[in-house]
Design an enzyme around this catalytic site. Structure first.
Site, mmCIF file in Angstrom:
data_model
loop_
_atom_site.group_PDB
_atom_site.id
_atom_site.type_symbol
_atom_site.label_atom_id
_atom_site.label_comp_id
_atom_site.label_asym_id
_atom_site.label_seq_id
_atom_site.Cartn_x
_atom_site.Cartn_y
_atom_site.Cartn_z
ATOM 1 N N ARG A 142 0.991 -1.098 0.129
ATOM 2 C CA ARG A 142 -0.073 -0.128 -0.037
ATOM 3 C C ARG A 142 0.890 1.318 0.022
ATOM 4 N NH1 ARG A 142 -5.536 1.450 3.580
ATOM 5 N NH2 ARG A 142 -5.968 0.028 1.871
ATOM 6 N N HIS A 165 -7.215 0.570 -6.548
ATOM 7 C CA HIS A 165 -7.671 -0.178 -5.453
ATOM 8 C C HIS A 165 -8.241 -1.398 -5.877
ATOM 9 C CE1 HIS A 165 -7.974 -1.225 -1.280
ATOM 10 N NE2 HIS A 165 -8.827 -0.601 -0.771
ATOM 11 N N GLN A 209 -10.014 -4.129 -3.683
ATOM 12 C CA GLN A 209 -11.419 -3.588 -3.078
ATOM 13 C C GLN A 209 -12.410 -3.928 -3.967
ATOM 14 O OE1 GLN A 209 -12.038 -2.114 0.299
ATOM 15 N NE2 GLN A 209 -14.282 -2.781 -0.576
ATOM 16 N N ASP A 238 -17.282 7.065 -1.498
ATOM 17 C CA ASP A 238 -16.092 7.036 -1.028
ATOM 18 C C ASP A 238 -15.705 8.370 -0.246
ATOM 19 O OD1 ASP A 238 -13.350 6.061 -0.009
ATOM 20 O OD2 ASP A 238 -12.427 6.120 -1.882
ATOM 21 N N CYS A 292 -16.313 1.590 0.578
ATOM 22 C CA CYS A 292 -15.036 0.749 0.924
ATOM 23 C C CYS A 292 -14.709 0.878 2.344
ATOM 24 C CB CYS A 292 -13.870 0.983 -0.140
ATOM 25 S SG CYS A 292 -13.325 2.581 0.091
ATOM 26 N N ARG A 327 -13.360 -8.761 1.574
ATOM 27 C CA ARG A 327 -11.781 -8.488 1.165
ATOM 28 C C ARG A 327 -11.094 -9.890 1.646
ATOM 29 N NH1 ARG A 327 -9.759 -3.472 1.319
ATOM 30 N NH2 ARG A 327 -7.949 -4.535 0.687
HETATM 31 N N1 NVA Z 1 -9.872 6.501 -1.467
HETATM 32 C C1 NVA Z 1 -9.624 6.089 -0.204
HETATM 33 C C2 NVA Z 1 -9.821 4.606 0.174
HETATM 34 C C3 NVA Z 1 -9.476 4.156 1.489
HETATM 35 C C4 NVA Z 1 -9.774 2.599 1.528
HETATM 36 C C5 NVA Z 1 -8.111 6.297 0.056
HETATM 37 O O1 NVA Z 1 -7.160 6.310 -0.797
HETATM 38 O O2 NVA Z 1 -7.689 6.820 1.119
HETATM 39 N N1 CP Z 2 -11.200 -0.469 2.185
HETATM 40 C C1 CP Z 2 -9.766 -0.304 2.928
HETATM 41 O O1 CP Z 2 -8.831 -0.496 2.098
HETATM 42 O O2 CP Z 2 -9.722 -0.127 4.169
HETATM 43 P P1 CP Z 2 -8.393 0.111 5.019
HETATM 44 O O3 CP Z 2 -8.043 1.533 4.495
HETATM 45 O O4 CP Z 2 -8.857 0.176 6.474
HETATM 46 O O5 CP Z 2 -7.531 -0.883 4.588
#
Ligand code: NVA
Ligand code: CP
Length: 313
Positions: A106, A133, A136, A229, A269, A297
């Site tokens: 990540r 992502h 997800q 989101d 998500c 997930r």
């Molecule tokens: N769009 C959000 C998703 C978090 C799971 C982010 O990138 O923070």
């Molecule tokens: N939806 C998702 O990726 O959640 P986290 O940021 O908690 O991993």
């Protein structure tokens, strides 16, 4: 036979046929999990998880999933590894991938995960970047199939459906576009101006897989699924105040859900901010499937890890 090296950096790294397999496999893996029937094809395999951004769901789903499949995990963050002290990503990839069987990352720019993958001896999975992502969206589609389709013919229920995306043109929106392009549904996208999706980031080939709406209520009309989101994704916190103002009309509310099909589902998500991108009555209401979505997930990622390491079983 050695499994060919496949990375999962974007949704379109796999084919529609691969997804049909993975969704059916995830259903089997989930059934076994629910009945305490051991499923341990990854005994002695190790997953390295590298987090340069915060996580709850991604960490626990990969970590619990790997242990349940008989494997082990190593958890690294920028702060507690040399990644935070400017060791080149290429060097990190060469070293880490000599000691583990699989890597989940990540991070920020997609180019970073691409550079890691180009120097990795083992499959690399995108656990979220600024641009995408994919894990997800795999979970979201599996959740839709569970509620509205048949896991034996998993892709059938997606064809011709409408997904309304209300909010930021972010990593989730880009990934929805790739999924629509590959699997034959349409995304109705409504974002405030200045926060539009950029189809060239998603690299989509069929421009009819998405339609842009200025008005979020219109985007929801006739939708089979309404989804949103956070207004401010990780890494964009400096824009928080500007975004709160720009996104004020992009809160999924009961009017938007009423404009969608009567049996439309709502997904997010997570993490969610009730009163910002979604009303509490929607996310906590009868059309919301967000808890199934979060749980799934783990099931889809178990299928994915097994597939990347062992192929189709
Ligand atoms: N769009 C959000 C998703 C978090 C799971 C982010 O990138 O923070
Ligand atoms: N939806 C998702 O990726 O959640 P986290 O940021 O908690 O991993």
């Amino acid at each position: 036979m050695t499994q060919a090296l496949t990375h999962y950096l974007q949704f379109h790294d796999l084919t529609a046929d691969d997804y049909a397999y993975l969704f059916s496999r995830a259903a089997l893996i989930k059934r076994k999990f629910k009945t305490y029937d051991k499923h341990q094809p990854l005994t002695d395999r190790t997953l390295a998880m590298i987090f340069e951004k915060a996580s709850t769901r991604t960490r626990i789903s990969f970590e619990a999933g790997m242990y349940q499949m008989g494997g082990a995990v190593v958890h690294l963050t920028t702060g507690d590894s040399q990644l935070g002290r400017a060791e080149p990503i290429e060097d990190s990839a060469k070293v880490i991938s000599r000691m583990v069987d699989l890597v989940m990352i990540r991070t920020y720019e997609q180019t970073k995960i691409e550079r890691f993958a180009a120097n990795s001896r083992v499959p690399v999975i995108n656990g979220l970047t600024n641009e995408f992502h994919p894990c997800q969206i795999m979970a979201d589609l599996f959740t839709f199939i569970e509620h509205r389709g048949d896991v034996a013919q998993p892709l059938d229920c997606l064809k011709g459906k409408v997904v309304a995306w209300v909010g930021d043109g972010n990593n989730m929106a880009n990934t929805w576009l790739q999924a629509a392009d590959l699997l034959g549904f349409t995304v109705h996208v409504s974002t405030p101006s200045g926060y539009e999706v950029n189809p060239s980031v998603a690299g989509i080939t069929q421009t009819d897989c998405f339609k842009v709406f200025r008005n979020p209520l219109e985007a929801c009309q006739g939708a089979d699924l309404v989804t949103t989101d956070v207004w401010t994704s990780m890494g964009f916190e400096a824009e928080n105040e500007a975004r709160r103002q720009a996104f004020a009309a992009w809160c999924v509310d009961e009017h938007m859900m009423a404009a969608a099909k009567p049996h439309a589902l709502f997904m997010h998500c997570l993490p969610a901010h009730r009163g910002e991108e979604v009303q509490a009555a929607v996310i906590d209401g009868p059309q919301s499937v967000v808890w199934d979505e979060a749980e799934n997930r783990m099931h889809v990622q178990k299928a994915l890890m097994e597939f990347l390491l062992l192929g189709r079983l």
